[in-house]
Motif scaffolding. Structure first.
Motif, PDB file in Angstrom:
ATOM      1  N   GLN A  68       0.787  -1.501   0.316  1.00 34.10           N
ATOM      2  CA  GLN A  68      -0.210  -0.077   0.135  1.00 34.10           C
ATOM      3  C   GLN A  68       1.419   1.843  -0.259  1.00 34.10           C
ATOM      4  OE1 GLN A  68      -3.872   0.246   2.600  1.00 34.10           O
ATOM      5  NE2 GLN A  68      -3.463  -2.095   3.098  1.00 34.10           N
ATOM      6  N   LEU A  69       1.924   1.245   0.285  1.00 37.68           N
ATOM      7  CA  LEU A  69       2.279   2.612   0.314  1.00 37.68           C
ATOM      8  C   LEU A  69       3.854   2.642  -0.845  1.00 37.68           C
ATOM      9  CD1 LEU A  69       3.295   2.946   4.589  1.00 37.68           C
ATOM     10  CD2 LEU A  69       1.827   4.243   2.314  1.00 37.68           C
ATOM     11  N   GLN A  70       4.276   1.579  -1.033  1.00 41.47           N
ATOM     12  CA  GLN A  70       5.474   1.788  -2.201  1.00 41.47           C
ATOM     13  C   GLN A  70       6.522   1.764  -1.579  1.00 41.47           C
ATOM     14  OE1 GLN A  70       2.226   3.353  -3.236  1.00 41.47           O
ATOM     15  NE2 GLN A  70       2.263   1.233  -4.092  1.00 41.47           N
ATOM     16  N   SER A  71       7.163   3.132  -1.708  1.00 39.73           N
ATOM     17  CA  SER A  71       8.780   2.881  -1.171  1.00 39.73           C
ATOM     18  C   SER A  71       8.523   3.934   0.153  1.00 39.73           C
ATOM     19  CB  SER A  71       9.292   4.413  -2.089  1.00 39.73           C
ATOM     20  OG  SER A  71       8.655   5.439  -2.769  1.00 39.73           O
ATOM     21  N   ARG A  72       6.906   4.301   0.487  1.00 40.45           N
ATOM     22  CA  ARG A  72       7.018   5.644   1.443  1.00 40.45           C
ATOM     23  C   ARG A  72       6.693   5.246   2.889  1.00 40.45           C
ATOM     24  NH1 ARG A  72       2.086   8.783   0.736  1.00 40.45           N
ATOM     25  NH2 ARG A  72       2.707  10.379   3.337  1.00 40.45           N
ATOM     26  N   LEU A  73       7.163   5.388   4.210  1.00 38.64           N
ATOM     27  CA  LEU A  73       7.093   4.919   5.241  1.00 38.64           C
ATOM     28  C   LEU A  73       5.501   5.448   5.589  1.00 38.64           C
ATOM     29  CD1 LEU A  73      10.879   5.046   6.247  1.00 38.64           C
ATOM     30  CD2 LEU A  73       9.698   3.197   5.586  1.00 38.64           C
ATOM     31  N   PRO A  74       5.034   4.224   6.936  1.00 36.77           N
ATOM     32  CA  PRO A  74       3.682   4.245   8.025  1.00 36.77           C
ATOM     33  C   PRO A  74       4.201   5.178   8.781  1.00 36.77           C
ATOM     34  CG  PRO A  74       5.090   1.934   8.308  1.00 36.77           C
ATOM     35  CD  PRO A  74       5.432   1.984   7.071  1.00 36.77           C
ATOM     36  N   ASP A  75       4.054   6.093   9.970  1.00 42.77           N
ATOM     37  CA  ASP A  75       4.183   6.541  10.922  1.00 42.77           C
ATOM     38  C   ASP A  75       4.298   5.564  11.798  1.00 42.77           C
ATOM     39  OD1 ASP A  75       3.504   9.441  10.058  1.00 42.77           O
ATOM     40  OD2 ASP A  75       1.779   8.407   9.724  1.00 42.77           O
ATOM     41  N   ALA A  76       3.635   4.300  12.376  1.00 42.93           N
ATOM     42  CA  ALA A  76       4.415   3.797  12.817  1.00 42.93           C
ATOM     43  C   ALA A  76       3.261   2.475  12.971  1.00 42.93           C
ATOM     44  CB  ALA A  76       3.268   4.586  14.024  1.00 42.93           C
ATOM     45  N   ALA A  77       4.232   1.666  13.536  1.00 43.90           N
ATOM     46  CA  ALA A  77       3.293  -0.078  13.028  1.00 43.90           C
ATOM     47  C   ALA A  77       3.023  -0.391  14.795  1.00 43.90           C
ATOM     48  CB  ALA A  77       4.942  -0.374  12.610  1.00 43.90           C
ATOM     49  N   LEU A  78       1.854  -1.159  14.630  1.00 42.30           N
ATOM     50  CA  LEU A  78       1.680  -1.969  16.039  1.00 42.30           C
ATOM     51  C   LEU A  78       1.144  -3.535  15.517  1.00 42.30           C
ATOM     52  CD1 LEU A  78       0.519  -1.311  19.040  1.00 42.30           C
ATOM     53  CD2 LEU A  78      -1.598  -0.914  18.111  1.00 42.30           C
ATOM     54  N   VAL A  79       2.985  -4.063  16.093  1.00 40.98           N
ATOM     55  CA  VAL A  79       2.006  -5.191  16.020  1.00 40.98           C
ATOM     56  C   VAL A  79       1.760  -6.445  16.964  1.00 40.98           C
ATOM     57  CG1 VAL A  79       3.616  -7.439  16.015  1.00 40.98           C
ATOM     58  CG2 VAL A  79       5.216  -5.180  15.956  1.00 40.98           C
ATOM     59  N   ARG A  80       0.249  -6.719  16.603  1.00 43.98           N
ATOM     60  CA  ARG A  80      -0.667  -7.317  16.806  1.00 43.98           C
ATOM     61  C   ARG A  80      -0.654  -9.080  17.154  1.00 43.98           C
ATOM     62  NH1 ARG A  80      -2.272  -9.515  20.582  1.00 43.98           N
ATOM     63  NH2 ARG A  80      -4.238 -11.207  20.559  1.00 43.98           N
ATOM     64  N   THR A  81       0.249  -9.446  16.191  1.00 41.87           N
ATOM     65  CA  THR A  81       0.541 -10.950  16.171  1.00 41.87           C
ATOM     66  C   THR A  81       1.764 -11.027  15.258  1.00 41.87           C
ATOM     67  OG1 THR A  81      -1.117 -11.552  14.318  1.00 41.87           O
ATOM     68  CG2 THR A  81      -1.747 -11.378  16.370  1.00 41.87           C
ATOM     69  N   LEU A  82       2.514 -11.707  15.337  1.00 39.77           N
ATOM     70  CA  LEU A  82       4.205 -12.071  14.473  1.00 39.77           C
ATOM     71  C   LEU A  82       3.814 -13.972  13.801  1.00 39.77           C
ATOM     72  CD1 LEU A  82       6.666 -11.516  13.587  1.00 39.77           C
ATOM     73  CD2 LEU A  82       7.836 -12.336  15.361  1.00 39.77           C
ATOM     74  N   ALA A  83       3.279 -14.457  12.710  1.00 42.31           N
ATOM     75  CA  ALA A  83       2.451 -15.392  12.120  1.00 42.31           C
ATOM     76  C   ALA A  83       3.884 -16.810  12.589  1.00 42.31           C
ATOM     77  CB  ALA A  83       2.220 -15.241  10.474  1.00 42.31           C
ATOM     78  N   ALA A  84       3.282 -17.695  12.926  1.00 40.41           N
ATOM     79  CA  ALA A  84       4.901 -18.742  12.491  1.00 40.41           C
ATOM     80  C   ALA A  84       4.920 -18.729  11.251  1.00 40.41           C
ATOM     81  CB  ALA A  84       4.165 -20.288  12.524  1.00 40.41           C
ATOM     82  N   GLY A  85       6.279 -19.473  11.294  1.00 43.15           N
ATOM     83  CA  GLY A  85       7.089 -20.003   9.882  1.00 43.15           C
ATOM     84  C   GLY A  85       8.077 -19.986  10.443  1.00 43.15           C
ATOM     85  N   SER A  86       8.988 -21.050   8.847  1.00 44.29           N
ATOM     86  CA  SER A  86       9.941 -21.242   8.931  1.00 44.29           C
ATOM     87  C   SER A  86      10.936 -20.846  10.198  1.00 44.29           C
ATOM     88  CB  SER A  86      11.197 -21.265   7.701  1.00 44.29           C
ATOM     89  OG  SER A  86      10.816 -20.615   7.200  1.00 44.29           O
ATOM     90  N   PHE A  87      12.554 -20.802  10.939  1.00 43.49           N
ATOM     91  CA  PHE A  87      13.131 -19.970  11.361  1.00 43.49           C
ATOM     92  C   PHE A  87      13.373 -18.846   9.894  1.00 43.49           C
ATOM     93  CE2 PHE A  87      17.854 -19.020  12.045  1.00 43.49           C
ATOM     94  CZ  PHE A  87      17.720 -18.354  12.993  1.00 43.49           C
ATOM     95  N   GLU A  88      13.990 -19.033   8.910  1.00 42.56           N
ATOM     96  CA  GLU A  88      14.259 -17.836   8.164  1.00 42.56           C
ATOM     97  C   GLU A  88      12.737 -17.161   7.709  1.00 42.56           C
ATOM     98  OE1 GLU A  88      16.527 -21.545   7.300  1.00 42.56           O
ATOM     99  OE2 GLU A  88      14.430 -20.963   7.542  1.00 42.56           O
ATOM    100  N   ALA A  89      11.614 -17.903   7.768  1.00 42.20           N
ATOM    101  CA  ALA A  89      10.814 -16.581   7.749  1.00 42.20           C
ATOM    102  C   ALA A  89      11.285 -15.533   8.490  1.00 42.20           C
ATOM    103  CB  ALA A  89       9.630 -17.650   6.858  1.00 42.20           C
ATOM    104  N   VAL A  90      10.677 -16.074   9.959  1.00 43.78           N
ATOM    105  CA  VAL A  90      10.426 -15.639  11.530  1.00 43.78           C
ATOM    106  C   VAL A  90      11.984 -14.867  11.478  1.00 43.78           C
ATOM    107  CG1 VAL A  90      10.836 -15.682  13.772  1.00 43.78           C
ATOM    108  CG2 VAL A  90       9.181 -17.407  12.277  1.00 43.78           C
TER     109      VAL A  90
END
Length: 319
Positions: A68-90
């Motif tokens: 949604q932002l291409q090269s721009r940045l959000p003002d903030a990021a609020l982390v609700r969950t971090l999905a499980a995955g391989s060691f590399e993905a996480v």
């Protein structure tokens, strides 16, 4: 994380725009919906994304590829969950959070706090280093060493075997003898053993969950269950509670020890009637807590988040 190279000026949002917040979650559950509603009510623009959809692109001005932002940045990021995955993905997903912090984006909680809390052994280490009362803990990858620990310690009472990565009371085992220990494959090769400090009182077990946000306890509850596992997801009953001074201070110290702005701190009064920290969760659920809380938890979190962005914008912090 400190970065020597500042973000490009083109990354800054247009003056007068409302803040743009990434709500990081892999599903639109009850918590995500409450946060989206609270952010919208506060006048923020919000996009719900999963970190799996984010990537690195060193050819872009930010070095990231964000939905949604291409090269721009959000003002903030609020982390609700971090999905499980391989060691590399996480590792890559945590890398995105590290990069956002590096670029000046306000991230709650940041990757370092999440890493410290997801890994229960590091949480226990940091609590002990900070002099915070918590159950004695042993962690090993060696089955023989785990058996020796149990042989030596069960004379003082049972131990609890927990997954190193886990939440909501899943896959906990009470260990009363070495033969109670499972094979390494059942614990992903790591034995995380903790002194069992639960005390049955009035026909059940109880502990407390305190929710800390930006250095304040914003809500608390007691969890009561007939079984020693009191998590609401495992059948524990939330009961309205007011944290006493000892619990209040302990929760704030525990959150500070792991560097978490938002933390769910589990506290139990042990056999000596002293409060001890059981766990610190950097991505806490609060649906059960909300049923007995007198405040709107999502609104309080968002108010603190939006309020923190104002001085950042005045200082010209990119994002």
């Amino acid at each position: 994380m400190n970065c020597s190279t500042p973000a490009s000026p083109e990354l800054a949002k247009t003056a007068g725009e409302s803040p743009f917040v990434f709500l990081i979650t892999d599903q639109r559950d009850w918590h995500a919906r409450r946060m989206e509603e609270a952010l919208t009510t506060a006048g923020a623009r919000v996009a719900r994304i999963g970190l799996a959809a984010c990537g690195f692109d060193t050819g872009s001005s930010s070095g990231l590829a964000l939905p949604q932002l291409q090269s721009r940045l959000p003002d903030a990021a609020l982390v609700r969950t971090l999905a499980a995955g391989s060691f590399e993905a996480v590792t890559k997903r945590l890398g995105i959070l590290h990069a956002l912090d590096c670029l000046g984006v306000a991230v709650w909680n940041d990757a370092r706090a999440i890493e410290r809390c997801v890994d229960k052994s590091m949480t226990s280490f940091l609590l002990a280093r900070a002099g915070i009362r918590s159950p004695a803990t042993w962690v090993t990858e060696q089955p023989a060493a785990a058996r020796r620990i149990v042989e030596l310690e069960v004379a003082k009472g049972p131990l609890v075997l927990k997954p190193l990565f886990g939440s909501q009371g899943r896959n906990l085992r009470l260990i009363a003898s070495p033969d109670d220990l499972p094979e390494p494959g059942a614990v992903a090769g790591v034995y995380y053993l903790q002194r069992f400090v639960g005390v049955e009182r009035d026909g059940g077990y109880r502990d407390f969950r305190l929710l800390v946000w930006q250095g304040h306890v914003i809500a608390a509850m007691m969890r009561h269950a007939p079984h020693w596992i009191t998590n609401v997801k495992r059948g524990g009953r939330p009961v309205a509670a007011v944290a006493d001074h000892a619990m209040h201070e302990l929760a704030l110290r525990a959150a500070a020890a792991v560097g978490a702005d938002l933390a769910g701190v589990d506290i139990l009064y042990d056999a000596d009637n002293q409060p001890a920290v059981l766990e610190v969760n950097s991505m806490p659920a609060w649906s059960g807590l909300q049923t007995v809380a007198s405040v709107n938890i999502a609104s309080l979190i968002v108010a603190g988040l939006v309020g923190s962005l104002a001085p950042r914008a005045a200082q010209g912090v990119p994002g």
